[in-house]
Design an enzyme around this catalytic site. Structure first.
Site, short mmCIF file in Angstrom:
data_model
loop_
_atom_site.label_atom_id
_atom_site.label_comp_id
_atom_site.label_asym_id
_atom_site.label_seq_id
_atom_site.Cartn_x
_atom_site.Cartn_y
_atom_site.Cartn_z
N ASP A 1 -8.16 -0.83 1.38
CA ASP A 1 -8.65 0.54 1.61
C ASP A 1 -8.88 1.31 0.31
O ASP A 1 -9.56 2.33 0.32
CB ASP A 1 -7.64 1.33 2.46
CG ASP A 1 -7.32 0.63 3.77
OD1 ASP A 1 -8.16 -0.15 4.24
OD2 ASP A 1 -6.21 0.86 4.31
N GLY B 1 0.82 -1.20 0.00
CA GLY B 1 0.00 0.00 0.00
C GLY B 1 0.86 1.25 0.00
O GLY B 1 2.02 1.22 -0.44
O1 F6P Z 1 -4.72 -0.96 5.48
C1 F6P Z 1 -5.48 -2.10 5.61
C2 F6P Z 1 -6.10 -2.17 6.98
O2 F6P Z 1 -6.89 -3.34 7.07
C3 F6P Z 1 -6.93 -0.95 7.37
O3 F6P Z 1 -8.19 -0.92 6.78
C4 F6P Z 1 -6.92 -1.06 8.88
O4 F6P Z 1 -7.08 0.21 9.48
C5 F6P Z 1 -5.56 -1.62 9.17
O5 F6P Z 1 -5.10 -2.24 7.98
C6 F6P Z 1 -5.52 -2.61 10.30
O6 F6P Z 1 -4.21 -2.95 10.54
P1 F6P Z 1 -3.78 -4.23 11.39
O7 F6P Z 1 -3.96 -5.44 10.52
O8 F6P Z 1 -2.37 -3.99 11.70
O9 F6P Z 1 -4.67 -4.30 12.60
#
Ligand code: F6P
Length: 363
Positions: free
Chosen positions: A142, A117
């Site tokens: 996202d 990303g």
């Molecule tokens: O960027 C992808 C995402 O799933 C977001 O939508 C979310 O805020 C974040 O990653 C969650 O991150 P983690 O997997 O570290 O909890």
């Protein structure tokens, strides 16, 4: 001359459906057309800094188009330029890009494909500026990367969230309840907007439109007074009231983005139940949106991205990110792709359509 003798692939940041389809669509043609040795770097940039890799075999990259996750592993904690290290003083960050560059040289890479990303693209840009051969492939549920119409993983996340809303409708209507569903998306409201519209949510709250509590509560109350005894409220994790900030679940200095969002759904649910007096329940979809098999759309997009990325490498077009424009996959300089996050334009056609059918955005 073959400039693809040794290629590297890594997956960085949070996983999403379609990563394996990209790995396959880079590695297969690389092996078949260029007889390349394909180095799979483990756990994203963390493994790149720490020197963890394995040579991928044709067997390993076969039969994985439909698999979620990533066969390489990933991490959102290993930015080589700000590498987190636990010291007696707490977590400190150091520039370990030199370690990564040493590994790049030791592994004799002709090019490194980084699938990730915006965090990953910023890192790709830095290594490109230092003169190394990198190509970016945009992934994220996202859908917040600019310079591409869509990232892979997003379509799957929207399908999962839509199915969840469909299921919440029946239980909401059986109990005459308000169901609040919190979806992911970080600082962009794409998942909430699309799944909210597709799932027929009555209220959709997104970061791009800070909401008024009164407007949200009034809408739900009005529906109830008109005999619509259940309502669905779809809330993006990054949504916030006009007077108030983001709801943060946790701060973690090791992460590329230290902020972990979460909790706005609970807040919205409580406020509706207190102000409107209707029974309310909250469902947080969380990582379910990132798991499991990719949709056919994401598999196809991922396949086009991977093969195009290899094509760019063969042409020596480094420092580029593959990008979707309309139906076609082309490329843009990574430098351009990281200029800003792609959020939902408040004048978007989808918002207008949703408003036209009576959906409330709290504004
Ligand atoms: O960027 C992808 C995402 O799933 C977001 O939508 C979310 O805020 C974040 O990653 C969650 O991150 P983690 O997997 O570290 O909890």
């Amino acid at each position: 001359m073959n400039n693809l003798k040794r290629i590297g692939i890594l997956t960085g940041g949070g996983d999403c459906p379609g990563l394996n389809a990209v790995i396959r669509s880079i590695a297969k043609p690389a092996m078949m057309q260029y007889d390349s040795t394909v180095i799979g770097i483990e756990d994203g940039f963390e493994g790149f800094v720490e020197g963890r890799m394995r040579e991928l075999t044709p067997k390993e990259i076969s039969g994985i188009v439909h698999l979620g996750g990533t066969i390489l592993g990933t991490s959102n904690k290993g930015n080589p330029f700000q590498f987190p290290v636990v010291t007696p003083q707490g977590i400190e960050v150091f520039d370990y890009s030199g370690n990564a560059i040493r590994n790049y040289k030791d592994w004799k890479l002709d090019v490194l494909f980084a699938i990730g990303g915006d965090g990953t693209m910023h890192i790709v840009n830095k290594f490109t500026d230092l003169g190394y051969n990198f190509i970016g492939i945009p992934k994220t549920i996202d859908n917040d990367l600019s310079s591409t119409d869509m990232t892979f993983g997003y379509d799957t996340a929207v399908s999962i969230a839509t199915e969840a809303i469909d299921r919440l409708h029946t239980t909401a209507s059986a109990h005459h309840r308000v169901m609040v569903v919190e979806v992911m998306g970080r600082y962009a409201g794409w998942i909430a907007l699309s799944s909210g519209v597709a799932g027929g949510a009555d209220v959709i709250l997104i970061p791009e439109i800070p909401f008024q509590w009164e407007k949200v509560c009034e809408h739900v109350l009005k529906r109830s007074k008109h005999g619509q005894r259940s309502s669905i409220v779809c809330v993006a994790e990054g949504a916030r009231p006009a007077e108030g900030g983001l709801v943060v679940k946790e701060q973690d200095k090791k992460r590329t983005d230290p902020i972990r969002l979460g909790g706005i759904g609970e807040l919205v649910g409580r406020r509706i139940s207190e102000s409107v007096g209707l029974e309310t329940r909250v469902a947080v979809l969380g990582h379910v949106q990132r798991g499991g098999t990719p949709t056919s759309f994401d598999r196809i997009l991922a396949t086009k991205y991977g093969t195009k990325a290899l094509e760019l490498a063969a042409e020596g077009k480094f420092g580029f990110m593959v990008s979707l424009r309309g139906q076609d996959v082309g490329s843009v300089p990574v430098k351009e792709a990281i200029l800003k996050l792609r959020t939902v334009p408040p004048d978007s056609q989808l918002i207008a359509s949703a408003k036209a059918i009576g959906t409330c955005f709290g504004d």
